[in-house]
Structures are given as C-alpha cells and as structure tokens.
Design a protein around this motif. Structure first.
Motif, PDB file in Angstrom:
ATOM      1  N   THR A 143     -39.139  13.347 -27.068  1.00  0.00           N
ATOM      2  CA  THR A 143     -39.813  12.557 -25.993  1.00  0.00           C
ATOM      3  C   THR A 143     -41.114  12.379 -26.550  1.00  0.00           C
ATOM      4  N   VAL A 144     -41.427  10.863 -26.522  1.00  0.00           N
ATOM      5  CA  VAL A 144     -42.671  10.394 -27.185  1.00  0.00           C
ATOM      6  C   VAL A 144     -43.556  10.088 -25.860  1.00  0.00           C
ATOM      7  N   VAL A 145     -44.679  10.361 -25.899  1.00  0.00           N
ATOM      8  CA  VAL A 145     -45.680  10.284 -24.897  1.00  0.00           C
ATOM      9  C   VAL A 145     -46.968   9.425 -25.478  1.00  0.00           C
ATOM     10  N   ARG A 146     -47.678   9.227 -24.380  1.00  0.00           N
ATOM     11  CA  ARG A 146     -49.306   8.937 -24.614  1.00  0.00           C
ATOM     12  C   ARG A 146     -50.033  10.256 -24.146  1.00  0.00           C
ATOM     13  N   ASP A 147     -51.058  10.783 -24.890  1.00  0.00           N
ATOM     14  CA  ASP A 147     -51.583  11.980 -24.281  1.00  0.00           C
ATOM     15  C   ASP A 147     -52.757  11.621 -23.395  1.00  0.00           C
ATOM     16  N   GLU A 148     -53.611  12.598 -23.195  1.00  0.00           N
ATOM     17  CA  GLU A 148     -54.921  12.169 -22.467  1.00  0.00           C
ATOM     18  C   GLU A 148     -55.848  11.468 -22.941  1.00  0.00           C
ATOM     19  N   ASN A 149     -55.636  11.327 -24.234  1.00  0.00           N
ATOM     20  CA  ASN A 149     -56.507  10.568 -24.895  1.00  0.00           C
ATOM     21  C   ASN A 149     -56.067   9.242 -25.544  1.00  0.00           C
ATOM     22  N   ASN A 150     -55.175   8.822 -24.824  1.00  0.00           N
ATOM     23  CA  ASN A 150     -54.092   7.586 -25.107  1.00  0.00           C
ATOM     24  C   ASN A 150     -53.437   7.736 -26.716  1.00  0.00           C
ATOM     25  N   GLU A 151     -53.337   8.781 -27.278  1.00  0.00           N
ATOM     26  CA  GLU A 151     -52.779   8.968 -28.421  1.00  0.00           C
ATOM     27  C   GLU A 151     -51.437   9.328 -28.453  1.00  0.00           C
ATOM     28  N   GLY A 152     -50.505   9.073 -29.465  1.00  0.00           N
ATOM     29  CA  GLY A 152     -49.180   9.423 -29.615  1.00  0.00           C
ATOM     30  C   GLY A 152     -48.950  10.840 -29.474  1.00  0.00           C
ATOM     31  N   HIS A 153     -47.912  11.365 -29.129  1.00  0.00           N
ATOM     32  CA  HIS A 153     -47.659  12.892 -29.041  1.00  0.00           C
ATOM     33  C   HIS A 153     -46.263  13.112 -28.571  1.00  0.00           C
ATOM     34  N   ALA A 154     -45.529  13.855 -29.138  1.00  0.00           N
ATOM     35  CA  ALA A 154     -44.356  14.480 -29.011  1.00  0.00           C
ATOM     36  C   ALA A 154     -44.106  15.701 -28.156  1.00  0.00           C
ATOM     37  N   VAL A 155     -43.046  15.791 -27.278  1.00  0.00           N
ATOM     38  CA  VAL A 155     -42.615  16.815 -26.446  1.00  0.00           C
ATOM     39  C   VAL A 155     -41.286  16.760 -26.355  1.00  0.00           C
ATOM     40  N   LEU A 156     -40.762  18.320 -25.881  1.00  0.00           N
ATOM     41  CA  LEU A 156     -39.377  18.436 -25.669  1.00  0.00           C
ATOM     42  C   LEU A 156     -39.064  18.243 -24.259  1.00  0.00           C
ATOM     43  N   GLN A 171     -49.560  23.191 -24.462  1.00  0.00           N
ATOM     44  CA  GLN A 171     -49.629  23.813 -23.183  1.00  0.00           C
ATOM     45  C   GLN A 171     -48.598  25.100 -23.164  1.00  0.00           C
ATOM     46  N   ARG A 172     -49.028  26.238 -22.958  1.00  0.00           N
ATOM     47  CA  ARG A 172     -48.282  27.520 -22.875  1.00  0.00           C
ATOM     48  C   ARG A 172     -47.160  27.403 -21.699  1.00  0.00           C
ATOM     49  N   ASP A 173     -47.729  26.869 -20.673  1.00  0.00           N
ATOM     50  CA  ASP A 173     -46.706  26.781 -19.439  1.00  0.00           C
ATOM     51  C   ASP A 173     -45.842  25.652 -19.634  1.00  0.00           C
ATOM     52  N   VAL A 174     -44.531  25.908 -18.886  1.00  0.00           N
ATOM     53  CA  VAL A 174     -43.546  24.817 -18.922  1.00  0.00           C
ATOM     54  C   VAL A 174     -43.622  24.267 -17.671  1.00  0.00           C
ATOM     55  N   LEU A 175     -44.051  22.703 -17.681  1.00  0.00           N
ATOM     56  CA  LEU A 175     -44.416  21.819 -16.537  1.00  0.00           C
ATOM     57  C   LEU A 175     -43.571  21.068 -16.491  1.00  0.00           C
ATOM     58  N   ALA A 176     -43.372  20.538 -14.830  1.00  0.00           N
ATOM     59  CA  ALA A 176     -42.822  19.330 -14.736  1.00  0.00           C
ATOM     60  C   ALA A 176     -43.274  18.168 -15.231  1.00  0.00           C
ATOM     61  N   TRP A 177     -42.515  17.174 -15.457  1.00  0.00           N
ATOM     62  CA  TRP A 177     -43.184  16.137 -16.583  1.00  0.00           C
ATOM     63  C   TRP A 177     -44.133  15.357 -15.841  1.00  0.00           C
ATOM     64  N   ALA A 178     -44.017  15.213 -14.321  1.00  0.00           N
ATOM     65  CA  ALA A 178     -44.975  14.572 -13.402  1.00  0.00           C
ATOM     66  C   ALA A 178     -46.263  15.418 -13.337  1.00  0.00           C
ATOM     67  N   ASP A 179     -46.217  16.680 -13.743  1.00  0.00           N
ATOM     68  CA  ASP A 179     -47.563  17.585 -13.688  1.00  0.00           C
ATOM     69  C   ASP A 179     -48.495  17.511 -14.931  1.00  0.00           C
ATOM     70  N   THR A 180     -47.737  16.693 -15.978  1.00  0.00           N
ATOM     71  CA  THR A 180     -48.544  16.634 -17.075  1.00  0.00           C
ATOM     72  C   THR A 180     -49.772  15.453 -17.184  1.00  0.00           C
ATOM     73  N   PRO A 181     -50.368  15.339 -18.031  1.00  0.00           N
ATOM     74  CA  PRO A 181     -51.282  14.189 -17.930  1.00  0.00           C
ATOM     75  C   PRO A 181     -51.047  12.900 -18.871  1.00  0.00           C
ATOM     76  N   TYR A 182     -49.628  12.851 -19.165  1.00  0.00           N
ATOM     77  CA  TYR A 182     -49.160  11.928 -20.137  1.00  0.00           C
ATOM     78  C   TYR A 182     -48.446  10.873 -19.556  1.00  0.00           C
ATOM     79  N   THR A 183     -48.403   9.722 -20.383  1.00  0.00           N
ATOM     80  CA  THR A 183     -47.821   8.559 -19.945  1.00  0.00           C
ATOM     81  C   THR A 183     -46.494   8.391 -20.884  1.00  0.00           C
ATOM     82  N   TYR A 184     -45.278   8.519 -20.443  1.00  0.00           N
ATOM     83  CA  TYR A 184     -44.037   8.761 -20.861  1.00  0.00           C
ATOM     84  C   TYR A 184     -43.441   7.441 -21.519  1.00  0.00           C
ATOM     85  N   VAL A 185     -43.207   7.295 -22.851  1.00  0.00           N
ATOM     86  CA  VAL A 185     -43.089   6.273 -23.304  1.00  0.00           C
ATOM     87  C   VAL A 185     -41.489   5.910 -23.912  1.00  0.00           C
ATOM     88  N   LYS A 186     -40.940   6.897 -24.435  1.00  0.00           N
ATOM     89  CA  LYS A 186     -39.594   6.809 -24.959  1.00  0.00           C
ATOM     90  C   LYS A 186     -39.124   8.081 -25.352  1.00  0.00           C
TER      91      LYS A 186
END
Length: 214
Positions: A143-156, A171-186
């Motif tokens: 999954t590609v997101v925009r992080d807290e600095n509005n930069e591109g980032h990838a997560v699983l 992040q060491r913890d496993v979080l629900a997607w809505a609990d992250t500071p990211y904007t989910y792109v694709k």
C-alpha cells in the motif's frame, strides 16, 4: 521524489500471464459481520502501479501472479496479532532504513533487503515472511500512502475480519489503518497483485503520480 509510472512494457507483461488464477476462489475466510465500517479501506477503481513494483515484477514474475486460492479476510485472533507484531518488529530491527538513491545510486528500486532498505523493501520482506508462514497472499497488500510530512511512503496492509491493519517500518506496533497519520493513496488488488486500486475518491485523487520514498 520517486515517481510511479505505468509503461507499455508492463501492459505487455500483464497480458502474457495466465488469466485463470483469479477465477478459482477456493476458500474465503470472511466472517459474517455488520456492514462495512471505517475499519475497512475503500477502493475507488483501478490506478497505475508504482514503477518500482513494475520492475520488481519483470524480474520476479512468479511472485506477482494471482494466487490460485483466494481468501477475502483472515480471522483476526490474539495469536494472529502477536504474529504480525513479531514479524513487524523483527524486520524493522534487522533492516536499517536507507534511501534507494543512497544504496543503489538510483530511485525506485524494489527488492528484498539484506541489511539495509527503503520502505517498500521492508514491505516486500514482511509480506514474503507472512506468506511463508501460511498467510493468504490476497490478505497482504502493498500500500502506498502519504505520510505525516506529505511524502510518499509504503506500508503492508493486512485484511482481517476486524478491519485493515498496517505493518510499518516507522512504527513497531501494528495499528488499524485509521489510527495511522497517513493518507491512503493506492494498493494492490486483493484478487490480482498485478492490478492496483485507488484509495482516494476521484475528487481527491492527485494528478501527479505518487511516490514512496521513506
């Protein structure tokens, strides 16, 4: 910033693969739940895959074919959560973060890391480890997101009957997607890893291609 671009060569690559794998959905682990809530990501049609993923699939075609068995979502137990946490922490600790430009002298190199890697390399390794442990491929989506600095980032992203959860090298913890500071792109399609879907409503979808660089 690395740009995700779809080339004609990738379209030819997709067309050369067998099409029957997505039609045999032998299993489904989806529970009978209440209607979809914000715990589940929503997709808005197909979009362009990252160019780094395109190149990865050219080199490792067998790892980009649709699985012969499809599982919609895994049943999320305490044991499953503990396993996700263990894999997330162990990979984060084993791999030092470094940009593709610093490591390879170029951008958008997706590969399995040894001692160092970019965000998408963490994702690839975590995904492979979980697949080897028996997790259905269709529930483990790059999954590609925009992080807290509005930069591109990838997560699983892990698709479970209790929502979509995220394994992240930041992040060491496993979080629900809505609990992250990211904007989910694709992200990858659950039914076909060669197909990518937009996670932004059309009215919010950016015109430039989105990169993952952290």
């Amino acid at each position: 910033m690395k740009q995700f671009v779809l080339g004609s060569a990738f379209l030819m690559f997709i067309s050369s693969l067998p099409a029957d794998a997505t039609n045999n959905h032998a299993i489904s682990l989806k529970s009978q739940l209440e209607p979809q809530k914000v715990t589940f990501l929503q997709s808005f049609g197909e979009t362009l895959p990252p160019i780094g993923y395109v190149n990865f699939c050219r080199e490792r075609a067998d790892e980009c074919r649709p699985a012969h068995r499809f599982a919609d979502r895994v049943q999320f137990t305490d044991g499953k959560l503990a396993e996700l946490k263990e894999v997330n922490v162990s990979v984060n600790d084993a791999v030092a973060p470094v940009t593709d430009l610093d490591l390879y002298g170029k951008v958008e190199v997706w590969t399995y890391p040894v001692k160092e890697g970019d965000c998408e390399d963490y994702v690839l390794l975590k995904r492979r480890i979980l697949i080897e442990r028996g997790w259905p491929e269709s529930t483990l989506l790059i999954t590609v997101v925009r992080d807290e600095n509005n930069e591109g980032h990838a997560v699983l992203t892990v698709r479970t009957d209790r929502g979509d959860f995220v394994l992240d090298n930041k992040q060491r913890d496993v979080l629900a997607w809505a609990d992250t500071p990211y904007t989910y792109v694709k992200q990858q399609s659950a039914r076909n890893p060669l197909v990518w879907t937009s996670l932004l409503p059309p009215s919010l979808a950016p015109q430039p291609a989105t990169s993952a660089s952290n």
